[in-house]
Scaffold this motif. Structure first.
Motif, PDB file in Angstrom:
ATOM      1  N   ALA A 133       0.833  -1.211   0.000  1.00  0.00           N
ATOM      2  CA  ALA A 133       0.000   0.000   0.000  1.00  0.00           C
ATOM      3  C   ALA A 133       0.864   1.257   0.000  1.00  0.00           C
ATOM      4  N   GLN A 134       1.925   1.248   0.810  1.00  0.00           N
ATOM      5  CA  GLN A 134       2.802   2.419   0.865  1.00  0.00           C
ATOM      6  C   GLN A 134       3.511   2.620  -0.472  1.00  0.00           C
ATOM      7  N   GLU A 149       1.000   3.973  -2.936  1.00  0.00           N
ATOM      8  CA  GLU A 149       0.685   5.369  -2.601  1.00  0.00           C
ATOM      9  C   GLU A 149       1.795   6.292  -3.093  1.00  0.00           C
ATOM     10  N   GLU A 203       1.628   6.444  -6.889  1.00  0.00           N
ATOM     11  CA  GLU A 203       0.513   7.292  -7.314  1.00  0.00           C
ATOM     12  C   GLU A 203       0.876   8.767  -7.189  1.00  0.00           C
TER      13      GLU A 203
END
Length: 120
Positions: free
Chosen positions: A62-63, A66, A69
Motif C-alpha cells: 500500500a505504501q 501510494e 501514485e
C-alpha cells in the motif's frame, strides 16, 4: 473537407486510447512490482506469524503504491503545466507572425498602389 476532420478526430481518439492503454499497462506493472517487492520484503521476517507477515506485506504494498501514485500525479500535473506553457507560447508566436504577415501584405499592397497614386 469534412472527411479530413473526421480522420484527425479519429487519429486523436486512437492516440488518446493508446495513451490510456499505455498508462493502464504501466500502472498494472507497478502494482505487480509492488506485490513482488512486498513479498520479497516480508520474507526477511520469518519469525512473524503468517497473519503478521500478511499485514506487513499489505502495508508495504500500500505504501509503495501510494508513493507511485504520488509520482504519477506530480508528473501529470507537471506535464499539464508544461503543455499549457507551450500552448500559450505557440499562440503568442502565431499571433506575432500573423501581425508580421498582415504588415507585409499591407506594405506590399501600398507599394503596388503607390505608383498609380503618385501618377494620378
Amino acid at each position: 473537407m469534412g472527411g479530413g476532420r473526421r480522420v484527425d478526430a479519429g487519429a486523436r481518439e486512437y492516440r488518446s486510447g493508446m495513451f490510456r492503454l499505455e498508462g493502464y499497462l504501466a500502472w498494472e506493472a507497478e502494482v505487480a512490482a509492488a506485490e513482488r517487492d512486498a513479498a520479497r520484503f516480508v520474507e526477511r521476517f520469518g519469525w512473524l506469524s503468517a497473519g503478521q507477515r500478511e499485514l506487513v506485506r499489505e502495508a508495504y504494498q500500500a505504501q509503495r503504491l501510494e508513493f507511485a501514485e504520488g509520482v504519477v500525479d506530480r508528473a501529470a500535473r507537471r506535464s499539464r503545466r508544461v503543455a499549457e506553457f507551450y500552448r500559450r507560447r505557440c499562440l503568442s508566436i502565431c499571433t506575432r507572425w500573423a501581425g508580421v504577415c498582415a504588415a507585409v501584405v499591407a506594405a506590399t499592397a501600398l507599394l503596388a498602389v503607390l505608383p498609380a497614386l503618385l501618377r494620378g
